[in-house]
Design an enzyme around this catalytic site. Sequence first.
Site, PDB file in Angstrom:
ATOM      1  N   SER A 143       0.864  -1.181   0.000  1.00  0.00           N
ATOM      2  CA  SER A 143       0.000   0.000   0.000  1.00  0.00           C
ATOM      3  C   SER A 143       0.896   1.224   0.000  1.00  0.00           C
ATOM      4  CB  SER A 143      -0.890   0.006   1.254  1.00  0.00           C
ATOM      5  OG  SER A 143      -1.497   1.272   1.452  1.00  0.00           O
ATOM      6  N   TYR A 156      -1.402  -0.483  10.640  1.00  0.00           N
ATOM      7  CA  TYR A 156      -1.579  -0.868   9.241  1.00  0.00           C
ATOM      8  C   TYR A 156      -0.378  -0.415   8.411  1.00  0.00           C
ATOM      9  CZ  TYR A 156      -3.610  -1.352   4.596  1.00  0.00           C
ATOM     10  OH  TYR A 156      -3.841  -1.712   3.291  1.00  0.00           O
TER      11      TYR A 156
END
Length: 269
Positions: A143, A156
């Site tokens: 990501s 995350y």
Amino acid sequence: MQKNINMGTAVVTGASSGLGALFAERLAERGYNLKLIARRGERLETLATKIRNQFDVEVAFIIADLGSKTDLESVIQNLSNDEEITLLINNAGTSTLNNFINTPSEKQSAMIDVNITALMALSNAVLPGFKNRDKGTLVNIASVLGYFTLPVSSIYSGTKAFVVHFTNGLQQEFKDTNVNVHLVLPASTATEIWEVGGVPISALNPETVMTIENCVDAVMKGLDLKESAIWPSVEDIELYNLYEEARLKLSTATQTGKPATRYATNVAK
């Protein structure tokens, strides 16, 4: 698109919806047999039936929660024994977007279990075979938050930073082989992970959200171009090249046994 033959078997994790489901369709279109992995069996069965009816490929699926140690070990065993696997897309992931101290410990652990532990373990399940056969492709979905972090994304972002550095290390390890390792860095994409993470996608600026179709097709093109790092939404790739240049300069600057002058003291050297 004309279908290739003898492509082998592609494994896609998180294949019951979103990017994973569309990756499965695009790979079947190219002639890959499929092995799909996800928690939701009904969705997997529906997708497998659809792909079998549309493309002349074999589709198997494994119902597994990659955050479960027992399920993960079963999947590892399955993949380790399958010499037909030529491609693995580590797409499965989970997210909780919240302040660290307000994130329940079980959700913190879930992100580490799925985003790090499972991705590493499944990579380990296929890479020895790829190396022995000197052929294979590993695709790790990270990501943009592997490079950046927000007040609500410390865990995350940390898990995705692991994916970034882990994949970069593998790329160096396999650079003189015919094993290809790719890092994929999507930004905001219209998948269910937003709802899972606690932030409705409606809260985002729609101009910043990429469709699943555009993201997957960009990644597939990036694989064709053999890009080591695929940034689906970055128009000016020179930005990344400059980032890498600065990172390497910083690495070189660390290679000294002397403390930086700003840390100098009056203690005799």
